[in-house]
Structure formats: C-alpha cells, structure tokens
Design a protein around this motif. Structure first.
Motif, PDB file in Angstrom:
ATOM      1  N   PHE A 832       0.862  -1.173   0.000  1.00 28.48           N
ATOM      2  CA  PHE A 832       0.000   0.000   0.000  1.00 28.48           C
ATOM      3  C   PHE A 832       0.903   1.228   0.000  1.00 28.48           C
ATOM      4  CE2 PHE A 832      -2.811  -3.198   1.874  1.00 28.48           C
ATOM      5  CZ  PHE A 832      -3.968  -2.982   1.139  1.00 28.48           C
ATOM      6  N   TRP A 844      -2.040   0.805  -4.792  1.00 25.88           N
ATOM      7  CA  TRP A 844      -1.679  -0.590  -4.528  1.00 25.88           C
ATOM      8  C   TRP A 844      -0.662  -1.043  -5.570  1.00 25.88           C
ATOM      9  CZ3 TRP A 844      -1.364  -4.396  -1.281  1.00 25.88           C
ATOM     10  CH2 TRP A 844      -1.215  -5.712  -1.721  1.00 25.88           C
ATOM     11  N   ILE A 855      -6.078   3.451  -5.849  1.00 22.84           N
ATOM     12  CA  ILE A 855      -7.258   3.041  -5.081  1.00 22.84           C
ATOM     13  C   ILE A 855      -8.192   4.223  -4.891  1.00 22.84           C
ATOM     14  CG2 ILE A 855      -8.084   2.110  -2.885  1.00 22.84           C
ATOM     15  CD1 ILE A 855      -5.399   0.698  -2.568  1.00 22.84           C
ATOM     16  N   SER A 895      -7.272  -3.819  -1.470  1.00 19.80           N
ATOM     17  CA  SER A 895      -6.507  -3.155  -2.534  1.00 19.80           C
ATOM     18  C   SER A 895      -7.414  -2.563  -3.608  1.00 19.80           C
ATOM     19  CB  SER A 895      -5.535  -4.144  -3.162  1.00 19.80           C
ATOM     20  OG  SER A 895      -6.236  -5.270  -3.676  1.00 19.80           O
TER      21      SER A 895
END
Length: 912
Positions: A832, A844, A855, A895
């Motif tokens: 992340f 991600w 994301i 994710s």
C-alpha cells in the motif's frame, strides 16, 4: 549497482533464513487495538471491521476519572461561569454558586456531543468581559464564531451575533479579545463582508455593530495577511491605526489612518499617506496625546511619534539612533504614563537581547534612555513589567518563569536603580513561562505588594517578598516556599490577608514576617510533589463573589481526575467542587498483540493479558515489579506462538523476556545501554548498543528451536552503527549509519546483505534514507523486498526500489510521485502506497505488477496516515484539516476502491 564485500565483522556461520512478511494475520474475527478518541481518551478498543462492532472493549483505568478541561470565563451575580467538557455535551458553558448541587450545565450551546466553546484557551487572555451585570464571552463551532451574553441563567444566555469561522481560510480562528470602554466592549472580528474590522457591543443584539469600515479590501485580497494593532484606551476614547486599503504586497506603499472611536461615534483624526506595511506600533494614549512608534524606511530604526488631541497635529518626537549592536524595536511591554511622562521599552536583538527603558516628556531633548539591561532569559525573552505603587514607578524583569529583579525609577538615569535581584544560574528552559503568562505576577492588598522570585538556595523553591509604602525601596523577605500560587482577592473580601498555596500547605500573609503563617495542609495539594518547573501560575483562578472568601481552580484528584476545586479561607472546606466528567480516564496503553486466543498489551508500562471477555483482563504479576516494559523502539516482537519483549529497570538495565504458553522466561540481561528487537522466522534478533565509547554494538539471534543465542554481527573498526535490518530468504539485509572519517569526510548510509554462507555484501553503498530509518526503509511481502530512500540529489522526494535477488541489484520501481511524508505498508502480496502530491492518494503495488494502480484520490485538506495491515486489509486514519482540532476517522480498505469503508468518526488507531 555496485556489489562488493563489506568488511564488517560477521559471526554467523549456519543460519537458516526464510522469507519474512511484516503483514499480520489474525486467528479470530475480533481484533483488539489501542485507540485514542477525543471524547474518551486512550482505551482498549475492538473491531470486526464493521462500524457497529468498532467500540470500546474495556476501560482499563478505573481511577481517576477523565478530566473536565475546566477553564474560567468570569463571574456574574453570585455565579462563577466556566467552560467544562463531558463526552455527552462536549466543551460547554457551566455555572457554580460554590456548592456541588449548584454546579451545573448552564447551557448546551451546541446541542449534542459537539462543543459550543473552544476546547483550549490561552492563559489570561481577555476573551470574556463583564458589561452591565452580564458576562460576554465567545462560543465557537467548526464554521461559526458566536458572541454570547449571560446573566447566569439559562433563559437569559443569548447569542448576540454570529460570524463566519474557517480553519481552512484562517478566518476568526482565535476568540477575539475584548477592550472595555464605559458600557461598551470593542473587539476585532471578520464578518465575511467588511474584512477584519473593529466592532462594538453594548450587550444587546441590536447594539452589536460594526464601528467603522476602516480598511477596504480588494476582491482578491488574501485575508491571511490581515493584521490589526491593539487599540489604545484613554478612558473616554479608543484609538487605533489601520490601513485605508489592505494590500497583498508587503512592499506596496499604502495609506494609513489614525482613528478615534467611542460608544457612539468614529472619527479619522489624521492620514499617513504612502507608508510601508507593518511599520506602525501603537504605544499609549492619555487625555492629551496618542503615541505610536513607526519604523523609518531608510535606516529601519524606530521613530517615536505623537498626535496632539487638542491641536489635531501629528509630530515626530525622536528618531532613535542605531544600536551599537543588533536591531532596536519596540517590545511587547505595556508603556505607562506616570507623572506627566511616558515610559516605554525597546528591545535590541543580538547575541544577547537587551531591554532598554526610555522616558519622554514628548520632546526630543526630554527623551532619554534610563537603563539598558540584558534579558535574563534569551530563550523566552519575557518583557519587563512597569507598574505604579505607593506613588512610585517600578518595573520587574522575569527570566521566563518568575520575576528575577525589581527596579525603581524616578525618570532619571541616576534614580533608576535595582532594589532586588535574584539570579538563577541553573535555569534550563522548559515548562511554560508560568509567571510572565499572568497579567501581573504580584498581588496588591491593603497597601502591600506581595510577589515571588526564585530562591538562590534551590531552583525548586521560591522566595516571597512584601513591599510597603513605608519601605518603598526595601522589599521584605517573607520566607522560602515551594512553588507558591498566589490567590487573587475575592470580590467581597475586604480583609487585609493574601492567601497562597505552597507545597502541600495553605498560607496567608499580611505582608509581615510575623503575619505570614501556615494554616495547615490543604487537600487540593495532597499529592503535590517537588518539581523544578513551577506550576503556580499555570492554573487560572476564579474568585467567587460569595459571602465567604472563595476561589475555584482546577487540580487533580485521585478519584475524580482533574476537576474544579472549591477553596475557601477555611482549608478544611477545600474539596472537589464536582466530578463533572465521570468517564474513565485515558489509559497508558500500547503494544496490543494477539497470541492464539489471548491478547497481550502494555498498560502503565506493565504487561497485561485478556481473552475476548473484559472480565478476564489481568496483569502478568510474574514479571518482577521493579521491571517495566521498555520504551525503546522495537521493544516487543511476536514470533508464531511466542512474544518477545524488553524490560527496563530504574538503572536503565534491559532484559530480554520470552512469553510462551502463558509462561514467562528471562532470556538475557544486557549491560547498561539500550537494545532493539527485530523479528525472525527463527526467533528474534537482539541488537545491543552500549553507551558511547564504552564498547561495540552486537547483534545476536535467539533461535527458538535450539534455545540458544547465535552471534550474527558486531561493530567493525569504522564504528558505523546498525540502523535497521530485515530477514529475507537470501540472507540478512541491514543498513549501516554514516560515520565521519578521520579527515572529516562523511560516509553515506549503506544497504548490506549477509548471505546464508556468512559473507557480507554491499548492495547499495550510498543512499540517504527517509525519516525514521528504523521502520520506514525496508519492506517485505511474501516474495519481494523493497527499499525506500530519498531520491538522489532530491531530498524532498522519495524513491522506491525492488531488490532483484538473482542479480543482487537494487532496481527502481515505477510509482506515483512520493514527496516528503509519503509512506508505505507491506501486505503479503504487495504494497500500500500513500502519495502526498499534490494531494493525498492511496495506491496498490502488487509484487507481479510493474506499476501501482490507484485506489483513491482524497480531497484537498484531507490528511491520511497509514497505520497497519492485518489479514491483507489496510487500516488508515483520515483527518479533515478544514476543522479545528479535527478528529481522526478510522478507515479500512483492501486493494480496491470498492473495499474502502469508514469504521468510526472519532478514533485514532495507535501503532503497535
């Protein structure tokens, strides 16, 4: 990439390395964590990743209760009015008549849990004022500043006016200061239409009005640049200087005007065309003159000016010459008219700040410097305080905590003399300027002036002095005391005694040695302990207008927490006025870790455990009482079914402990120094760092299977210290700090690998790390190892790289821009990534992908903080910086953007 051997002593011979991912996995659906809430403080929380089950698991601190965040607003009628906090109502308006039953919520200004008053207030600021038997004060919410009036009753607590408020635009952030004149209160405020201007109120809604729109603003004016000068009061009028037209450019020449206002009218007295911005400072006003200081455009020296209120003419009194060393400017000390002359302080800023007292009869010839004194504390630079007493003019100097010198002046150089001086050679800076924060650090009572100074005998103590009209140049030492707190005279107290607290006792004095007497131990100071940082001026006191002399001030009680206390002249009646906030206090909680079905955590530096039932919470008493969980970084590590942790004694001796199957075992005690723990698939790494110059650091591995310590690394001849490490399948990655060489050159940080065979290689011989090297440099997923560094020759941006184990190369990774404050967390299959440019965005990066995918991009003024990864899910905090003191929202995501969910509005998940 350079690959070479490193000649750091390597001792491991047959270590069996395995890949190590830092992402956590849970065996239960319920997770416990240390969480901090604005309303509940720090508690043990639980979550099953739904908002409904994200809640407090257990209140671990049974006593004391939480604090009520008391601060006084003033008195009206027979009531003391103050602000206090409860989780149910927020920070709101309370009143008291001096009894527990009569201490109650006066009005919930912002209904519900929201706060209608500021949660914090600067000490001793005039943000409330008595006017026509009413108390005026400010309320505030995230988007509104409200002027209120109260007579002490709920029905007559009314809003007089509302003004816009915005943290994002720095609009009306602080509560305005009141300036009283007759039956009118004046204040500076921005109504969102006229800009920052002077307003007035007579205590009614209809009488709350703009005084004059003195400063015009263009449509594109940046309100962050607006500033105002304190108005001057000559008891019949207020005077202020303001720009006619505010400008976004500090270099632009603009017109200024001197204004005169009262409760009914406003008048421009004179205009100053084409002046440099920020060049005026208002100084003083009386019935005849208005005085200000202006910075000369040519030589930047201060000029002293006057405006004659009878002739309506402005004239220069004196252009002050340049200082021998440093720059001279007007300082923050309040100027004083005394016997037809004006006394004003200037500061000369250099290596040592000098304070210069000047006197003027309003002519150049009659203006002279009386004294030039070094400021006793160059760090805090508290300004001197002028005051009149017994028909004489005095001034006090302060070293940043208490008065350090008392002087007397008769307006001549020869007659300006020191009559008392206390020098504290051990001052070390710190706890907050308790005495200078007060408007006056003395109490005047029955023609006696009582004031404190440092004690030359012990910096933990103070001396208390008395000054009388009979002995105006000979202060009388009343005695040595422990952090004395002078109690101001109560409104209805006509006696001659001054009361004060000292250590655990209450005292009173009539200004004589014989009349300075201990009255006995005061319950409010029952748990007082000596400290080098006096707190006697850091608690505002609210005198009560009752038949009996009384005061209200906040102090800590073992059961109630920090709550308002009632003090009276009879010490036996000292007591907690009311336990307003009865919720449990914050817990000293950290390091929450699961082992099987049991959760372990550190509470008050001791190890505790619980199952998923609050009734099972218990301390592990097998751990010796003299040992506490260390505050060192990396002091608690989990490996499979075992917990490893470091303890520390009062002598700073660390021990490594193992907790397995509920049993504690001490594995090693280290000499004086400090230690770190690092996770391993074989057990735990223990790094030991001795005090400087006393020995070499070492890194050993505790192998759980063999139950032995194996030496791994130790400090080499170049003395470079270990910064961080990470176990991988290919060997042990570690980072060494830079070191100055004998010729003064500086080596760089380096990334090194100790292979399974015990050979040490350099993978990157020169890089600059990001802040917090220990935790923010090396990251591991199940199959990939990453390195985060500063970009070469670009410290404001970061670079992410992968380690190619086939070639032993460090390869750059394609990521979004990573400016400062960007961060990463590893899951088992990828990273992340939080990017902070140009606004926060979450990404991600899967191990098998060449580039990261987005994301979510967050709105402007939304601050994101990554916390931890558990079961492939990321926990993070979101703060909206458009609010004052914003709460932290707790969010979770996988994710994908579809997997993002808010768990709670006001909870900060603390890192383990």
């Amino acid at each position: 990439m350079l690959l070479r051997f490193l000649y750091l002593t390597s001792l491991a011979l047959s270590l069996s390395y395995a890949p190590l991912s830092m992402a956590e996995a849970l065996l239960t659906s319920i997770q416990l964590f240390a969480g901090k809430s604005q309303t509940l403080g720090t508690q043990l929380w639980q979550t099953d990743n739904t908002p409904e089950q994200t809640k407090v698991f257990s209140y671990l601190s049974k006593t004391p209760n939480a604090d009520s965040n008391f601060y006084p607003l003033g008195s009206v009628g027979n009531y003391g009015i103050f602000a206090a906090f409860t989780p149910e109502a927020g920070q709101e308006l309370w009143r008291t008549d001096g009894s527990a039953a009569g201490t109650q919520l006066l009005k919930d200004l912002a209904p519900g849990q929201a706060s209608g008053l500021a949660k914090m207030r600067e000490l001793y600021t005039q943000t409330s004022i008595n006017l026509k038997d009413r108390l005026l004060f400010w309320g505030q919410t995230a988007d509104q500043l409200t002027l209120y009036s109260t007579d002490g009753s709920s029905e007559n607590t009314q809003a007089l006016a509302q003004f816009p408020r915005s943290s994002d635009q720095s609009l009306n952030i602080a509560s305005p200061v009141f300036y009283g004149l007759s039956n009118t209160a004046f204040f500076w405020v921005n109504d969102g239409i006229h800009g920052l201007e002077l307003w007035k109120t007579d205590g009614s809604a209809a009488g709350t009005q703009l005084v004059v729109d003195a400063s015009k603003e263009a449509n594109d004016y940046n309100s962050l640049l607006a500033y105002v000068l304190e108005p001057l009061n000559n008891q019949s009028k207020l005077f202020f200087i303001a720009a006619d037209q505010r400008s976004n450019s500090p270099e632009e020449k603009i017109d200024y005007s001197l204004w005169q206002v009262d409760g009914n009218n406003s008048e421009r007295l004179t205009r100053f065309p084409k002046q440099t911005a920020l060049s005026f400072t208002t100084v003083a006003a009386n019935e005849n003159k208005v005085i200000w200081v202006k910075t000369n455009d040519t030589d930047q020296q201060p000029e002293l000016w006057q405006f004659d209120l009878k002739t309506k003419q402005a004239s220069l009194i004196l252009h002050l010459p340049a200082a021998e060393q440093g720059a001279r400017s007007i300082n923050a000390s309040k100027a004083v008219f005394f016997k037809g002359k004006l006394y004003v302080w200037f500061s000369v800023l250099g290596e040592q700040t000098l304070e210069e007292l000047c006197v003027t009869d309003f002519t150049a010839k009659g203006t002279e410097r009386l004294v030039s004194l070094p400021n006793p504390n160059n760090e805090y630079q508290a300004p001197p305080l002028l005051f009149s007493f017994a028909k004489r003019l005095y001034f006090m100097q302060s070293d940043g905590i208490r008065p350090s010198a008392l002087w007397l002046t008769d307006s001549t150089v020869a007659g300006t003399k020191n009559i008392l001086s206390m020098k504290d050679g051990q001052y070390a800076g710190g706890a907050g300027d308790s005495w200078p924060a007060r408007p006056t650090p003395y109490v005047l009572r029955a023609d006696k002036l009582i004031f404190p100074t440092f004690s030359p005998k012990d910096r933990n103590r103070s001396q208390l002095w008395s000054l009388t009209p009979e002995q105006p140049e000979k202060p009388l030492l009343l005695g040595e005391f422990d952090d004395p707190q002078l109690l101001p005279p109560a409104p209805n107290d006509q006696g001659s005694l001054v009361y004060f607290l000292s250590g655990k006792q209450r005292w009173h004095t009539d200004g004589t040695v014989a009349g300075t007497k201990a009255l006995g131990n005061d319950p409010i100071r029952a748990y007082w302990e000596p400290t080098p940082w006096p707190s006697g001026g850091l608690s505002e006191t609210l005198p009560l207008a009752s038949k009996q002399t009384g005061w209200i001030l906040a102090e800590t009680d073992l059961q109630a927490g920090k709550e308002p206390w009632l003090l009276s002249s009879e010490i036996s009646q000292s007591k907690v006025l009311k336990d307003i906030n009865t919720t449990p206090a914050s817990a000293d909680l950290r390091q929450v870790q699961p082992l099987g079905s049991t959760w372990y955590f550190v509470l008050n530096s001791r190890l505790w455990a619980t199952e998923l039932d609050p009734n099972t919470t218990r301390e592990l008493t097998a751990l010796p009482k003299e040992e506490h969980i260390s505050f060192n970084a990396q002091s608690l590590i989990k490996f499979k079914d075992t917990l490893y942790f470091l303890t520390e004694t009062a002598e700073k001796i660390n021990s490594l402990w193992q907790l397995k199957d509920g049993q504690l075992q001490r594995l090693r005690t280290f000499p004086t120094g400090y230690s770190w723990l690092f996770p391993s698939n074989q057990g735990v790494y223990a790094a030991y760092f001795p005090p400087e110059t006393t020995g070499a650091w070492t890194l050993d591995l505790w192998q759980a299977e063999t139950k032995k310590f194996l030496p791994v690394l130790k400090e080499a001849e170049d003395k470079r210290r270990l910064a961080t490490l990470l176990e991988t399948e290919q060997g042990l990655l570690y980072v060494l700090e830079p070191k100055l060489t004998l010729n003064g050159a500086r080596t760089a940080y380096s990334l090194n690998l100790q292979t399974k065979e015990g050979t040490s290689l350099v993978l990157n011989d020169s890089f600059e790390p990001v802040p917090n090297v220990l935790n923010n440099t090396l990251f591991a997923t199940a199959n990939t190892t990453y390195l985060l560094t500063q970009k070469e020759n670009d410290p404001l941006n970061y670079q992410l790289s992968r380690i190619d184990w086939a070639t032993k190369q460090v390869m750059e990774v394609d990521t979004p821009a990573l400016p400062q404050q960007s961060s990463l967390l590893a899951a088992s299959k990828g990273l992340f990534i939080l990017s902070q440019a140009p606004q926060a965005s979450l990404w991600w990066l899967a191990d098998e992908d060449k580039a990261a995918h987005l994301i979510k991009t967050f709105a402007a003024k939304e601050y994101i903080d990554l916390v931890k990864v558990v079961d492939e899910k990321l926990y993070f905090q979101l703060m909206r910086l458009t609010q004052d003191d914003p709460s932290r929202e707790l969010w979770i995501t996988d994710s994908t953007s579809a997997g993002m969910q808010k768990l709670a509005d006001d909870i900060e998940m603390l890192r383990d």
